[in-house]
Design an enzyme around this catalytic site. Sequence first.
Site, short mmCIF file in Angstrom:
data_model
loop_
_atom_site.label_atom_id
_atom_site.label_comp_id
_atom_site.label_asym_id
_atom_site.label_seq_id
_atom_site.Cartn_x
_atom_site.Cartn_y
_atom_site.Cartn_z
N ASN A 1 7.36 7.74 -2.99
CA ASN A 1 7.50 6.78 -1.89
C ASN A 1 8.36 5.59 -2.32
OD1 ASN A 1 5.84 5.01 -3.32
ND2 ASN A 1 4.02 5.46 -2.13
N GLY B 1 7.47 2.52 -2.92
CA GLY B 1 6.86 1.55 -3.82
C GLY B 1 6.36 0.28 -3.18
N VAL B 2 5.83 0.38 -1.97
CA VAL B 2 5.26 -0.78 -1.28
C VAL B 2 3.74 -0.71 -1.39
CG1 VAL B 2 5.07 -2.01 0.91
CG2 VAL B 2 7.21 -0.85 0.30
N HIS C 1 3.64 7.71 6.90
CA HIS C 1 2.29 7.14 6.92
C HIS C 1 1.35 8.01 7.76
CE1 HIS C 1 4.15 2.87 6.15
NE2 HIS C 1 4.29 3.69 5.12
N HIS D 1 1.66 -0.33 4.59
CA HIS D 1 2.23 0.91 4.06
C HIS D 1 1.07 1.61 3.37
CE1 HIS D 1 6.56 -0.14 4.78
NE2 HIS D 1 5.93 -1.28 5.03
#
Length: 566
Positions: free
Chosen positions: A94, A96-97, A497, A541
């Site tokens: 992903n 990276g949040v 998501h 997220h």
Amino acid sequence: MTSQTYSFIVVGGGPAGCALAASLAKSSKRPSVLLLEAGERNDDRALKVAGKRWMTFMESNLNWGYKTTPQEHCSGRQLDYSRGKCLGGSSAINFGVYTVGARDDYDQWAAELEDDTFAWKNMQARFKDLETFAGAIARPENRKYGAPQAVDHGDKGALGVGYAAEWESDLPLVLDAFEEAGLPLNPDHNSGNPIGMSLMVNSTHDGVRTTAVDLVKNAPANLVVIADSPVQRVLVEGKKTVGVEANGKHYLATKEVILSAGSLDTPKILMHSGIGPGEELKKFNIPVVQDLPAIGQGLKDHPFTSLLVTRNPETNDRNSFFQNPDAISAAMKQWEQDGTGPWARYGCQLGSGWFKSDRIAASDEFKALPADVQDLLNRETIPHYEIATHFPVHHLMPQMFQDYSYICIAVFLMNEQSTGEVRLQSSNPDEPLLFDPHFLEHPYDRRACIEMYRHLLELTEHPAFAKDTISTVMAPASKSDEDILQFWRDNVSSSWHMTGTVKMGQAGSKHAAVDKAFRVFGMENLRVADMSVVPVLTNNHTQATAYVTGATCADVLIREYGLDQQ
């Protein structure tokens, strides 16, 4: 056939599965735990460069490569539906949040289940146990953009998260411009109230991507991890679950099997085990063990699109790096030495914010929503949309860029009202399901997308921002409803998501498939703990929600089986 036996079997090595397996294994009773991952171990450190986290999903061996069905309300397009196929799951591919969402999300979850296990005060405690938060901001002049309080964060968890040590030079310029244009600053999105503009919290630490693997790295010997083992079905005797089958091998569980394969693959395993919508199973000659029509229904996501403008090159120094192969190569060597340098700066710190909209709340489409939905959307910490700046889209579309003096701003719809589904397309358990999110189907979603993008256009037209803009590269043809909506139809993407396809709910609910203890209705010793069970698509997220879902299921099992009793 010889079988290996464990106390607990966890299927899926993503955030939920790793959080769950690690917690069970570390409990006082030290039960034997097997963690099965369909993909490879993914031990390559070069795939954990903070500034390259935008590209990892392109590694085909780490990505299932899923696509949606053609979307009726999105110009008939099939959308990327990436899912991680390796230990670490989607945390390995992903962007990276690491954001936890709104406290009202979790209090709503608790209210729906009538169980404070899911209330914000308890979920926040689990978030804090999971993380070690690095919230220091080196430059004094930048500290106004983030002021997290220690009480809201953990300092002993295995997940290293926080702010990047170095930022690109034009990030403060844009944050200042947005503030001047009327966006309030938020000192910390992860306090339980995400409303306002702030620094995005990253799932990186010291220039290195944080993944779910970090939770199982130092696990005790009673946790066994086996990669390259996709589970085709659970093994049942009547209504009792006794184990799983993976590539012809049988693994047995004396206590529980817990599926943590995510919103797209957990329903598949259930369906091919005879657990799901009976009429659909019969069409594919799958014997029905437990008829649960809710399995595969209830799919939610956060659709998003972007605005792209070129900027005055004097506001940043991206060209000096990305146009210079020698600089890029030298930066990689520096990162390999100590995790610092340009690959720990460029694309490593974004600004983001969650917002409410008076225009959306005043719209006919909002007023037509059910009263309980309106009530939720009106709560203090529940936003209508998210804006995120400095999305480094050149990593995704390098052919578009020779000049890197640009800003890409993404805008995400929160609390979508369209509801999708995942369904069988084959009797072969190695074939993926069909994924149909029904993006932009609901009138509220279309109205909200129009109004929030119009707000984004107004922000970028404000003199504080526009003074450094040279041209617009990607935006609607005009600010009319029709042009903005058409832009969405032509450019909308999934945030990956995916949530809600094996939904948690009260016993007897036709919309639910598992109870508040994560147990699959009608089955013994079978639970689900991943984003598929989450009944409220959280305003964030969602990798953070996946982690806390696994941790919460572990708490439930540890309590139920007395695993922390000496």
